[in-house]
Design a protein around this motif. Sequence first.
Motif, PDB file in Angstrom:
ATOM      1  N   ALA A  77      -2.586  73.608  12.869  1.00  0.00           N
ATOM      2  CA  ALA A  77      -2.112  72.552  11.965  1.00  0.00           C
ATOM      3  C   ALA A  77      -0.974  73.058  11.075  1.00  0.00           C
ATOM      4  O   ALA A  77       0.004  72.336  10.846  1.00  0.00           O
ATOM      5  CB  ALA A  77      -3.265  72.040  11.116  1.00  0.00           C
ATOM      6  N   VAL A  78      -1.062  74.298  10.603  1.00  0.00           N
ATOM      7  CA  VAL A  78       0.003  74.868   9.768  1.00  0.00           C
ATOM      8  C   VAL A  78       1.274  75.043  10.597  1.00  0.00           C
ATOM      9  O   VAL A  78       2.377  74.760  10.120  1.00  0.00           O
ATOM     10  CB  VAL A  78      -0.461  76.203   9.142  1.00  0.00           C
ATOM     11  N   ALA A  79       1.144  75.486  11.848  1.00  0.00           N
ATOM     12  CA  ALA A  79       2.320  75.654  12.709  1.00  0.00           C
ATOM     13  C   ALA A  79       2.973  74.304  13.011  1.00  0.00           C
ATOM     14  O   ALA A  79       4.205  74.203  13.053  1.00  0.00           O
ATOM     15  CB  ALA A  79       1.933  76.367  14.005  1.00  0.00           C
ATOM     16  N   VAL A  80       2.168  73.277  13.216  1.00  0.00           N
ATOM     17  CA  VAL A  80       2.721  71.929  13.437  1.00  0.00           C
ATOM     18  C   VAL A  80       3.462  71.464  12.185  1.00  0.00           C
ATOM     19  O   VAL A  80       4.559  70.899  12.270  1.00  0.00           O
ATOM     20  CB  VAL A  80       1.600  70.932  13.837  1.00  0.00           C
ATOM     21  N   PHE A  81       2.894  71.721  11.028  1.00  0.00           N
ATOM     22  CA  PHE A  81       3.569  71.371   9.768  1.00  0.00           C
ATOM     23  C   PHE A  81       4.885  72.133   9.627  1.00  0.00           C
ATOM     24  O   PHE A  81       5.896  71.571   9.194  1.00  0.00           O
ATOM     25  CB  PHE A  81       2.649  71.650   8.577  1.00  0.00           C
ATOM     26  N   ALA A  82       4.875  73.422  10.014  1.00  0.00           N
ATOM     27  CA  ALA A  82       6.104  74.219   9.961  1.00  0.00           C
ATOM     28  C   ALA A  82       7.167  73.642  10.898  1.00  0.00           C
ATOM     29  O   ALA A  82       8.361  73.647  10.561  1.00  0.00           O
ATOM     30  CB  ALA A  82       5.801  75.672  10.326  1.00  0.00           C
ATOM     31  N   LEU A  83       6.743  73.138  12.060  1.00  0.00           N
ATOM     32  CA  LEU A  83       7.700  72.484  12.964  1.00  0.00           C
ATOM     33  C   LEU A  83       8.311  71.245  12.324  1.00  0.00           C
ATOM     34  O   LEU A  83       9.514  70.996  12.452  1.00  0.00           O
ATOM     35  CB  LEU A  83       7.010  72.091  14.272  1.00  0.00           C
ATOM     36  N   LEU A  84       7.490  70.477  11.648  1.00  0.00           N
ATOM     37  CA  LEU A  84       8.003  69.271  10.991  1.00  0.00           C
ATOM     38  C   LEU A  84       8.963  69.617   9.859  1.00  0.00           C
ATOM     39  O   LEU A  84       9.994  68.961   9.691  1.00  0.00           O
ATOM     40  CB  LEU A  84       6.842  68.423  10.477  1.00  0.00           C
ATOM     41  N   VAL A  85       8.653  70.665   9.102  1.00  0.00           N
ATOM     42  CA  VAL A  85       9.553  71.104   8.035  1.00  0.00           C
ATOM     43  C   VAL A  85      10.850  71.643   8.639  1.00  0.00           C
ATOM     44  O   VAL A  85      11.940  71.401   8.123  1.00  0.00           O
ATOM     45  CB  VAL A  85       8.864  72.159   7.143  1.00  0.00           C
ATOM     46  N   ALA A  86      10.735  72.368   9.764  1.00  0.00           N
ATOM     47  CA  ALA A  86      11.918  72.929  10.425  1.00  0.00           C
ATOM     48  C   ALA A  86      12.872  71.836  10.887  1.00  0.00           C
ATOM     49  O   ALA A  86      14.084  72.065  10.958  1.00  0.00           O
ATOM     50  CB  ALA A  86      11.501  73.796  11.607  1.00  0.00           C
ATOM     51  N   GLU A  87      12.354  70.668  11.213  1.00  0.00           N
ATOM     52  CA  GLU A  87      13.213  69.553  11.617  1.00  0.00           C
ATOM     53  C   GLU A  87      14.108  69.090  10.466  1.00  0.00           C
ATOM     54  O   GLU A  87      15.154  68.496  10.693  1.00  0.00           O
ATOM     55  CB  GLU A  87      12.383  68.370  12.120  1.00  0.00           C
ATOM     56  N   LEU A  88      13.716  69.373   9.235  1.00  0.00           N
ATOM     57  CA  LEU A  88      14.501  68.974   8.068  1.00  0.00           C
ATOM     58  C   LEU A  88      15.536  70.023   7.675  1.00  0.00           C
ATOM     59  O   LEU A  88      16.445  69.735   6.902  1.00  0.00           O
ATOM     60  CB  LEU A  88      13.569  68.708   6.885  1.00  0.00           C
ATOM     61  N   LEU A  89      15.393  71.241   8.191  1.00  0.00           N
ATOM     62  CA  LEU A  89      16.292  72.339   7.848  1.00  0.00           C
ATOM     63  C   LEU A  89      17.479  72.391   8.815  1.00  0.00           C
ATOM     64  O   LEU A  89      17.403  71.873   9.923  1.00  0.00           O
ATOM     65  CB  LEU A  89      15.529  73.666   7.899  1.00  0.00           C
ATOM     66  N   PRO A  90      18.567  73.052   8.405  1.00  0.00           N
ATOM     67  CA  PRO A  90      19.735  73.178   9.301  1.00  0.00           C
ATOM     68  C   PRO A  90      19.419  74.035  10.525  1.00  0.00           C
ATOM     69  O   PRO A  90      18.788  75.082  10.410  1.00  0.00           O
ATOM     70  CB  PRO A  90      20.785  73.869   8.428  1.00  0.00           C
ATOM     71  N   TRP A  91      19.868  73.572  11.694  1.00  0.00           N
ATOM     72  CA  TRP A  91      19.689  74.319  12.945  1.00  0.00           C
ATOM     73  C   TRP A  91      20.987  74.948  13.385  1.00  0.00           C
ATOM     74  O   TRP A  91      20.998  76.032  13.938  1.00  0.00           O
ATOM     75  CB  TRP A  91      19.164  73.392  14.040  1.00  0.00           C
ATOM     76  N   ALA A  92      22.083  74.264  13.199  1.00  0.00           N
ATOM     77  CA  ALA A  92      23.400  74.774  13.589  1.00  0.00           C
ATOM     78  C   ALA A  92      24.426  74.180  12.639  1.00  0.00           C
ATOM     79  O   ALA A  92      24.663  72.968  12.657  1.00  0.00           O
ATOM     80  CB  ALA A  92      23.720  74.388  15.028  1.00  0.00           C
ATOM     81  N   GLY A  93      25.030  75.016  11.818  1.00  0.00           N
ATOM     82  CA  GLY A  93      25.986  74.502  10.846  1.00  0.00           C
ATOM     83  C   GLY A  93      25.311  73.511   9.909  1.00  0.00           C
ATOM     84  O   GLY A  93      24.287  73.812   9.303  1.00  0.00           O
ATOM     85  N   GLU A  94      25.877  72.319   9.814  1.00  0.00           N
ATOM     86  CA  GLU A  94      25.304  71.271   8.960  1.00  0.00           C
ATOM     87  C   GLU A  94      24.294  70.403   9.703  1.00  0.00           C
ATOM     88  O   GLU A  94      23.664  69.533   9.098  1.00  0.00           O
ATOM     89  CB  GLU A  94      26.424  70.384   8.415  1.00  0.00           C
TER      90      GLU A  94
END
Length: 162
Positions: free
Chosen positions: A36-53
Amino acid sequence: MSGESEDLSRLRDEIDQVGKSAAKRVDPGAGALLIAVAVFALLVAELLPWAGEARGWHILLGQIPDGVRVGALPRLFAFAAVVAGVLLSALGLLLRQWVVVWFCALGCFAGSVIGVLSIWMQQTTTSHAPGPGPGPGLIVAVLAMLVLLVRWLKLAASRPGL
């Protein structure tokens, strides 16, 4: 006497059905919290920058800002992270069936491979012009997928008789 034997026969059949039903189920135990924590981390990661902006959800929805180059693998990983990492993992925790656990393990394996290749792809370019490197969101998403992969594989391999 025959009434007792019929009752015992029905009781034996009921116990056998419960045993067969229990054999199809998996108990993730304390590992469910880590999933559950890893799934939450995935959801938070979707809000963070992946490439540039470009954030993870921008890449997922194809709304990449102008001037940011994102390859095909990060786009595929964004999809795999949501489908295998979030949706399949949630389904696996809800249903707790061996079949779903195996699908989670296989999906997280494929997603992890694509994720590692996505980081590599963002670090290298086909020309000499430098592109945006992997952002913190992409790295967090790949790490979360690797955690999910390990947990689901441990659960899948813990089935008695394997």
